[in-house]
Design an enzyme around this catalytic site. Structure first.
Site, PDB file in Angstrom:
ATOM      1  N   TYR A   1     -20.574  27.046   6.203  1.00  0.00           N
ATOM      2  CA  TYR A   1     -20.804  25.317   7.811  1.00  0.00           C
ATOM      3  C   TYR A   1     -22.028  24.827   6.795  1.00  0.00           C
ATOM      4  O   TYR A   1     -21.916  23.645   7.667  1.00  0.00           O
ATOM      5  CB  TYR A   1     -20.507  26.179   8.787  1.00  0.00           C
ATOM      6  CG  TYR A   1     -19.189  26.694   9.702  1.00  0.00           C
ATOM      7  CD1 TYR A   1     -17.960  25.877   9.519  1.00  0.00           C
ATOM      8  CD2 TYR A   1     -18.990  28.346   9.997  1.00  0.00           C
ATOM      9  CE1 TYR A   1     -16.571  27.632  10.359  1.00  0.00           C
ATOM     10  CE2 TYR A   1     -17.993  29.152  10.646  1.00  0.00           C
ATOM     11  CZ  TYR A   1     -16.796  28.906  10.431  1.00  0.00           C
ATOM     12  OH  TYR A   1     -16.299  28.983  10.481  1.00  0.00           O
TER      13      TYR A   1
ATOM     14  N   HIS B   1      -7.376  28.710  14.373  1.00  0.00           N
ATOM     15  CA  HIS B   1      -8.495  28.820  14.004  1.00  0.00           C
ATOM     16  C   HIS B   1      -9.384  28.065  13.531  1.00  0.00           C
ATOM     17  O   HIS B   1     -10.749  28.003  13.626  1.00  0.00           O
ATOM     18  CB  HIS B   1      -8.168  29.964  12.203  1.00  0.00           C
ATOM     19  CG  HIS B   1      -8.996  31.040  12.290  1.00  0.00           C
ATOM     20  ND1 HIS B   1      -9.525  31.723  12.866  1.00  0.00           N
ATOM     21  CD2 HIS B   1     -10.252  30.525  11.351  1.00  0.00           C
ATOM     22  CE1 HIS B   1     -11.011  33.014  12.885  1.00  0.00           C
ATOM     23  NE2 HIS B   1     -11.079  32.632  11.693  1.00  0.00           N
TER      24      HIS B   1
ATOM     25  N   ARG C   1     -11.755  26.904  16.305  1.00  0.00           N
ATOM     26  CA  ARG C   1     -13.206  28.083  15.690  1.00  0.00           C
ATOM     27  C   ARG C   1     -14.071  27.471  14.886  1.00  0.00           C
ATOM     28  O   ARG C   1     -15.133  27.057  14.938  1.00  0.00           O
ATOM     29  CB  ARG C   1     -12.768  29.338  16.080  1.00  0.00           C
ATOM     30  CG  ARG C   1     -13.409  30.335  14.854  1.00  0.00           C
ATOM     31  CD  ARG C   1     -12.945  31.516  14.875  1.00  0.00           C
ATOM     32  NE  ARG C   1     -13.957  32.490  14.555  1.00  0.00           N
ATOM     33  CZ  ARG C   1     -15.011  33.660  14.698  1.00  0.00           C
ATOM     34  NH1 ARG C   1     -15.804  32.743  15.847  1.00  0.00           N
ATOM     35  NH2 ARG C   1     -15.403  34.203  14.223  1.00  0.00           N
TER      36      ARG C   1
ATOM     37  N   HIS D   1     -19.722  37.090  13.639  1.00  0.00           N
ATOM     38  CA  HIS D   1     -20.362  37.286  12.334  1.00  0.00           C
ATOM     39  C   HIS D   1     -21.588  38.932  12.287  1.00  0.00           C
ATOM     40  O   HIS D   1     -22.604  38.317  12.302  1.00  0.00           O
ATOM     41  CB  HIS D   1     -21.146  35.910  11.253  1.00  0.00           C
ATOM     42  CG  HIS D   1     -19.967  35.729  10.959  1.00  0.00           C
ATOM     43  ND1 HIS D   1     -19.412  33.456  11.172  1.00  0.00           N
ATOM     44  CD2 HIS D   1     -18.145  34.596  11.062  1.00  0.00           C
ATOM     45  CE1 HIS D   1     -19.114  32.902  10.895  1.00  0.00           C
ATOM     46  NE2 HIS D   1     -17.430  33.460  11.176  1.00  0.00           N
TER      47      HIS D   1
ATOM     48  N   ARG E   1     -11.893  33.934  18.529  1.00  0.00           N
ATOM     49  CA  ARG E   1     -11.121  33.438  17.210  1.00  0.00           C
ATOM     50  C   ARG E   1      -9.306  34.022  17.976  1.00  0.00           C
ATOM     51  O   ARG E   1      -9.219  34.459  19.502  1.00  0.00           O
ATOM     52  CB  ARG E   1     -10.948  35.547  16.672  1.00  0.00           C
ATOM     53  CG  ARG E   1     -12.453  35.434  16.072  1.00  0.00           C
ATOM     54  CD  ARG E   1     -12.083  36.659  15.457  1.00  0.00           C
ATOM     55  NE  ARG E   1     -13.730  36.614  13.845  1.00  0.00           N
ATOM     56  CZ  ARG E   1     -14.733  37.519  14.119  1.00  0.00           C
ATOM     57  NH1 ARG E   1     -14.678  37.641  15.678  1.00  0.00           N
ATOM     58  NH2 ARG E   1     -15.672  37.376  13.936  1.00  0.00           N
TER      59      ARG E   1
ATOM     60  N   LYS F   1     -14.469  41.166  16.466  1.00  0.00           N
ATOM     61  CA  LYS F   1     -13.832  41.484  14.763  1.00  0.00           C
ATOM     62  C   LYS F   1     -14.838  43.680  14.508  1.00  0.00           C
ATOM     63  O   LYS F   1     -16.428  42.554  15.106  1.00  0.00           O
ATOM     64  CB  LYS F   1     -14.331  40.660  14.053  1.00  0.00           C
ATOM     65  CG  LYS F   1     -13.368  41.023  12.432  1.00  0.00           C
ATOM     66  CD  LYS F   1     -13.902  39.748  11.672  1.00  0.00           C
ATOM     67  CE  LYS F   1     -12.989  39.814   9.901  1.00  0.00           C
ATOM     68  NZ  LYS F   1     -12.899  39.170   9.236  1.00  0.00           N
TER      69      LYS F   1
END
Length: 302
Positions: free
Chosen positions: A278, A243, A246, A269, A149, A174
């Site tokens: 994805y 992004h 990414r 995640h 990120r 995150k």
């Protein structure tokens, strides 16, 4: 609203910051969303949080939707409201969670835009003719190599990189989670080109991996601007943002490996559901190939 209700809100926000250790940015997002609910209460003469019922929450969310908020933003607001009431229940300041059964309106999930492998190769393997471009190339290689990120990349310190082991540590991703990531050969090579220049720029004890011309940590907005400049100089008409690199990392890795769980871990995640977008992206690509190549496929009109 009463002073007690406002005190309860501030206590909840302090709880998020001190006990839950959420980032300042996340706490401010909670504050903004809950202040919208506070405005609703003032408008409807509701003095205490405990006086809100499910119908009130639905009315508030419907009003926000009419103001133009999308499904994702409304889901975030509902999440903030549910969290507030979980806190109030824990403190015996409420008896029910009125937002528990309220759902935000659904909207179609947008698939992330990615570059294909040839586009990435052409984008990254461009010639560099200044120390700035050597630094920028290292940044973009690292984005694509590790699926970082933007906030994670700018937060990297020199000590987070281990070129001998070809790995890096994201100290605070995150949700405050850390993870170790492998670095590809191309990114390692780009970093080796950058590090001697970094040493010349670092006039003090700045720990950041990527420095500005002033020798300070590179800001997120600066990275975005440098990416725009890079694309413009290289004659790339398509708008590319950090992004997107990414997304491209995730899509290309999943397409090659088929290992959704590994891609989830690499991206950081918290749930597999976030990573599954994805798989939809790759299926869309496969469907397009099928439509174009299979003799019995129904050709789709553009």
């Amino acid at each position: 609203m009463t002073e007690d209700a406002l005190t309860q809100l501030n206590s909840f926000l302090s709880y998020l910051q001190v006990e839950k250790r959420l980032s300042d940015h996340t706490v401010e997002s909670y504050r903004y969303d809950l202040e919208r609910l506070r405005d609703f209460c003032v408008e409807h003469n509701i003095e205490n949080w405990s006086s809100l019922n499910t119908s009130d929450i639905r009315t508030h969310i419907a009003s926000r939707h009419r103001q133009g908020l999308g499904s994702k933003s409304l889901q975030r607001e509902l999440s903030a409201i549910r969290s507030l009431f979980r806190y109030l229940l824990k403190k015996n300041l409420a008896t029910v969670n009125p937002a528990q059964a309220v759902k935000a309106p659904k909207q179609d999930r947008k698939l992330p835009k990615v570059l294909d492998v040839d586009q990435v190769t052409g984008f990254l393997e461009a010639d560099t003719d200044s120390w700035l471009e050597i630094r920028d190339q290292a940044i973009f290689e690292l984005f694509y190599s590790c699926g970082l990120r933007l906030s994670e990349l700018t937060a990297l310190d020199l000590v987070d990189i281990d070129l001998a082991d070809c790995s890096l540590v994201v100290q605070s991703g995150k949700g405050g989670k850390s993870r170790i990531l492998p670095i590809g050969n191309k990114a390692v090579e780009a970093l080796k080109n950058w590090l001697p220049l970094r040493a010349d720029l670092n006039r003090g004890d700045e720990p950041a991996l990527f420095l500005s011309a002033r020798g300070t940590r590179l800001a997120q907005r600066s990275v975005q601007q440098r990416l725009e400049n890079w694309c413009r100089k290289k004659g790339i008409a398509e708008h590319i943002h950090p992004h997107m690199l990414r997304h491209s990392f995730a899509s290309h890795l999943l397409e090659s490996s088929g290992d959704l769980r590994a891609v989830q871990e690499l991206l950081g995640h918290s749930t597999i559901g976030t990573t599954q977008i994805y798989t939809h992206l790759n299926f869309q690509h496969l469907a397009e190939v099928y439509d174009q190549a299979h003799p019995r496929a129904k050709k789709r009109t553009p």
